[in-house]
Design an enzyme around this catalytic site. Structure first.
Site, mmCIF file in Angstrom:
data_model
loop_
_atom_site.group_PDB
_atom_site.id
_atom_site.type_symbol
_atom_site.label_atom_id
_atom_site.label_comp_id
_atom_site.label_asym_id
_atom_site.label_seq_id
_atom_site.Cartn_x
_atom_site.Cartn_y
_atom_site.Cartn_z
ATOM 1 N N HIS A 17 0.863 -1.185 0.000
ATOM 2 C CA HIS A 17 0.000 0.000 0.000
ATOM 3 C C HIS A 17 0.892 1.225 0.000
ATOM 4 O O HIS A 17 1.302 1.716 1.052
ATOM 5 C CB HIS A 17 -0.929 -0.037 1.233
ATOM 6 C CG HIS A 17 -1.955 1.054 1.247
ATOM 7 N ND1 HIS A 17 -3.164 0.918 1.898
ATOM 8 C CD2 HIS A 17 -1.965 2.300 0.709
ATOM 9 C CE1 HIS A 17 -3.864 2.030 1.752
ATOM 10 N NE2 HIS A 17 -3.147 2.892 1.037
ATOM 11 N N HIS A 19 1.383 4.801 -2.416
ATOM 12 C CA HIS A 19 1.040 5.669 -3.547
ATOM 13 C C HIS A 19 2.333 6.320 -4.002
ATOM 14 O O HIS A 19 2.955 7.059 -3.226
ATOM 15 C CB HIS A 19 0.036 6.735 -3.115
ATOM 16 C CG HIS A 19 -1.235 6.155 -2.558
ATOM 17 N ND1 HIS A 19 -2.371 6.002 -3.311
ATOM 18 C CD2 HIS A 19 -1.532 5.667 -1.323
ATOM 19 C CE1 HIS A 19 -3.325 5.456 -2.564
ATOM 20 N NE2 HIS A 19 -2.846 5.247 -1.354
ATOM 21 N N HIS A 197 -9.411 0.856 -1.650
ATOM 22 C CA HIS A 197 -9.430 1.471 -0.325
ATOM 23 C C HIS A 197 -10.865 1.375 0.198
ATOM 24 O O HIS A 197 -11.813 1.757 -0.516
ATOM 25 C CB HIS A 197 -9.054 2.950 -0.399
ATOM 26 C CG HIS A 197 -7.598 3.235 -0.600
ATOM 27 N ND1 HIS A 197 -6.866 2.685 -1.604
ATOM 28 C CD2 HIS A 197 -6.753 4.032 0.105
ATOM 29 C CE1 HIS A 197 -5.618 3.137 -1.524
ATOM 30 N NE2 HIS A 197 -5.517 3.958 -0.491
ATOM 31 N N GLU A 200 -11.405 3.099 5.653
ATOM 32 C CA GLU A 200 -10.424 4.018 6.246
ATOM 33 C C GLU A 200 -11.240 5.094 6.974
ATOM 34 O O GLU A 200 -11.255 5.138 8.195
ATOM 35 C CB GLU A 200 -9.539 4.637 5.156
ATOM 36 C CG GLU A 200 -8.512 5.649 5.666
ATOM 37 C CD GLU A 200 -7.780 6.398 4.549
ATOM 38 O OE1 GLU A 200 -8.275 6.447 3.408
ATOM 39 O OE2 GLU A 200 -6.694 6.969 4.831
ATOM 40 N N ASP A 278 1.748 3.929 2.849
ATOM 41 C CA ASP A 278 0.723 4.780 2.230
ATOM 42 C C ASP A 278 1.351 5.943 1.457
ATOM 43 O O ASP A 278 1.522 5.840 0.246
ATOM 44 C CB ASP A 278 -0.273 5.283 3.289
ATOM 45 C CG ASP A 278 -1.656 5.577 2.728
ATOM 46 O OD1 ASP A 278 -1.882 5.343 1.540
ATOM 47 O OD2 ASP A 278 -2.519 6.041 3.502
ATOM 48 N N ASP A 279 1.653 7.051 2.149
ATOM 49 C CA ASP A 279 2.242 8.247 1.514
ATOM 50 C C ASP A 279 3.391 8.727 2.387
ATOM 51 O O ASP A 279 3.271 9.739 3.096
ATOM 52 C CB ASP A 279 1.164 9.338 1.401
ATOM 53 C CG ASP A 279 -0.021 8.877 0.587
ATOM 54 O OD1 ASP A 279 0.102 8.797 -0.652
ATOM 55 O OD2 ASP A 279 -1.064 8.548 1.195
HETATM 56 N N1 HPA Z 1 -6.714 7.254 1.198
HETATM 57 C C1 HPA Z 1 -7.344 7.613 0.079
HETATM 58 N N2 HPA Z 1 -6.710 8.121 -0.968
HETATM 59 C C2 HPA Z 1 -5.394 8.265 -0.905
HETATM 60 C C3 HPA Z 1 -4.689 7.912 0.225
HETATM 61 C C4 HPA Z 1 -5.385 7.368 1.332
HETATM 62 O O1 HPA Z 1 -4.857 7.017 2.393
HETATM 63 N N3 HPA Z 1 -3.389 8.193 -0.038
HETATM 64 C C5 HPA Z 1 -3.327 8.683 -1.280
HETATM 65 N N4 HPA Z 1 -4.536 8.732 -1.815
HETATM 66 ZN ZN ZN Z 2 -3.743 4.759 0.435
#
Ligand code: HPA
Ligand code: ZN
Length: 339
Positions: A17, A19, A197, A200, A278-279
Site C-alpha cells: 500500500h 502511492h 481502499h 479508512e 501509504d504516503d
Molecule cells: N486514502 C485515500 N486516498 C489516498 C490515500 C489514502 O490514504 N493516499 C493517497 N490517496
Molecule cells: Zn492509500
C-alpha cells in the site's frame, strides 16, 4: 522478545500500500518546480514540510494533489520511483506493489504513456539493480465520476501488460465502491485483478461492497471492519488481507494515537493484517518506520513482526512458489535472530 530496529529493518517484507505520488519529498518538489519553471506557494523546503499537518483525509488530499502538479514528464516519474525503490530496499522490502493515480496527471495534460512508462522503467531498472520485484496498480479517483474512471481504464488498456490490478482511492465518504461496479467489471474482464481502499474513513459496509461488488483480492486500510463482528469473522475466515498504514492513520486522525490502533487486535483475531507506509513523504516514515513505531506503541513481539512480514508476502500478487520461497527466508531470518 521486543524486536530490535535491526530485526525490523532486516526482515524481508513486501510493501502493498504505497502511492508513488505520496513518496514525493519536498526536496524533489522544489527540484522539479525549478526544472519546469513552475511557481510554488511555499518559500522553502522547510516551509512546505511544515505545512504537513492534516485534520482528515480531505485536508491531506488537497496538499497531495497540489504537490503532484510538479510531475510533468516520464523522467520525473522515473526519478520519483527510483528514489522510492532505494528507500524501500534499505527498509528490507523485497517486493513492492505500487499505486499510481493517472487521473491526477492526465487532467493536467501529462500523457498516460509518460506516467506508466516512467514508473515502469524505474521499476524494471530497480529490479535489476536492487533485486526488488514489483507490481503496478492503477487507482481511480473515487471523487470523480464513474464515466471518468471508465475513460481512464480504456486509455490505460493498451498498457495492460504493465499493470497487474486496478484500485480505488481518494475521498472515501460518499463515494462507495458500488459507484465503480461497472468499471471494475470491465477491468476484470480485461484480465486485471482488483483492490480498493475501504473502511479508512468510510463505514464497514464499504468493505463488504468492495468484496462483493468489486471482487477485490484485498482491502486497503479496512480498519473500520472492527465495527462489524460478522465482517471481522468473514475477513478472518476468507483470509482477506488488509493493507494497514499505521502512521497514515494517526496523521489523518483515523486513530488519535498509535497506542489506540487496532492492528494488534485484528492480528489476534486471525486477520491477514499487513503494515505499509501509504504516503511516506507526507506521513513521517517509510515502511520500516511504520513497523518500528507500531511495534513500540502496541508492544508487538518478534513473533508478531515475523507474522506481519509473512502476511505481507501471503497478501501479495506473487505466484505461490515465490511466496513459499520468501516465507521460508523470513522464517530463517527470524530463527537466526532467536539464536
Ligand atoms: N486514502 C485515500 N486516498 C489516498 C490515500 C489514502 O490514504 N493516499 C493517497 N490517496
Ligand atoms: Zn492509500
Amino acid at each position: 522478545m521486543p524486536p530490535s530496529e535491526a530485526f525490523i529493518r532486516g526482515i524481508p517484507k513486501a510493501e502493498l500500500h504505497l502511492h508513488i505520488e505520496g513518496t514525493l519529498e519536498p526536496e524533489m518538489v522544489f527540484d522539479l518546480a525549478r526544472k519546469h519553471a513552475l511557481p510554488l506557494r511555499y518559500p522553502s523546503v522547510a516551509a512546505l514540510r511544515e505545512a504537513y499537518h492534516f485534520d482528515n483525509l480531505q485536508s491531506f488530499l488537497d496538499v497531495y494533489y497540489a504537490g503532484a502538479a510538479v510531475l510533468r514528464d516520464a523522467s520525473d516519474f522515473h526519478a520519483l520511483t527510483s528514489a522510492y525503490l532505494q528507500r524501500a530496499h534499505a527498509d528490507g522490502v523485497v517486493h513492492t506493489e505500487i499505486f499510481f493515480d493517472p487521473q491526477t496527471h492526465t487532467a493536467r495534460g501529462v500523457p498516460m504513456e509518460a506516467v506508466i512508462r516512467g514508473i515502469h522503467g524505474a521499476l524494471t531498472e530497480g529490479q535489476a539493480r536492487l533485486g526488488v520485484t514489483h507490481r503496478l496498480i492503477m487507482c481511480f479517483l473515487r471523487h470523480l465520476s464513474a464515466a471518468d474512471a471508465m475513460a481512464t481504464l480504456e486509455e490505460a488498456l493498451p498498457y495492460k501488460e504493465l499493470i497487474a490490478a486496478v484500485g480505488l482511492d481518494s475521498a472515501e465518504s460518499g463515494n462507495p465502491p458500488s459507484k465503480f461496479s461497472a468499471v471494475f467489471a470491465r477491468a476484470r474482464q480485461a484480465g486485471l485483478l482488483t483492490v480498493a481502499h475501504a473502511g479508512e474513513e468510510g463505514p464497514p459496509q464499504y468493505i463488504t461492497e468492495a468484496l462483493d461488488l468489486l471482487q477485490v483480492r484485498r482491502v486497503d486500510h479496512g480498519v473500520r471492519c472492527e465495527e462489524d463482528d460478522n465482517l471481522v469473522a468473514r475477513l478472518a475466515r476468507e483470509r482477506v488481507p488488509l493493507t494497514v498504514c499505521p502512521l497514515s492513520n494517526v496523521k489523518l486522525r483515523v486513530f488519535a494515537r498509535l497506542e489506540d490502533h487496532n492492528l494488534k487486535r485484528l492480528l489476534d483475531r486471525g486477520l491477514c493484517v499487513t503494515v505499509n507506509s501509504d504516503d511516506p513523504a507526507y506521513f513521517g516514515g517509510y515502511v520500516a518506520q511504520n513497523y518500528l513505531e507500531v511495534s513500540r506503541a502496541l508492544g508487538l513481539s518478534q513473533v508478531d513482526v515475523t507474522q506481519l512480514a509473512c502476511n505481507s508476502i501471503e497478501a501479495s500478487l506473487l505466484p505461490d512458489s515465490k511466496k513459499q520461497e520468501w516465507q521460508a527466508k523470513i522464517r530463517a531470518f527470524a530463527a537466526r535472530a532467536e539464536a
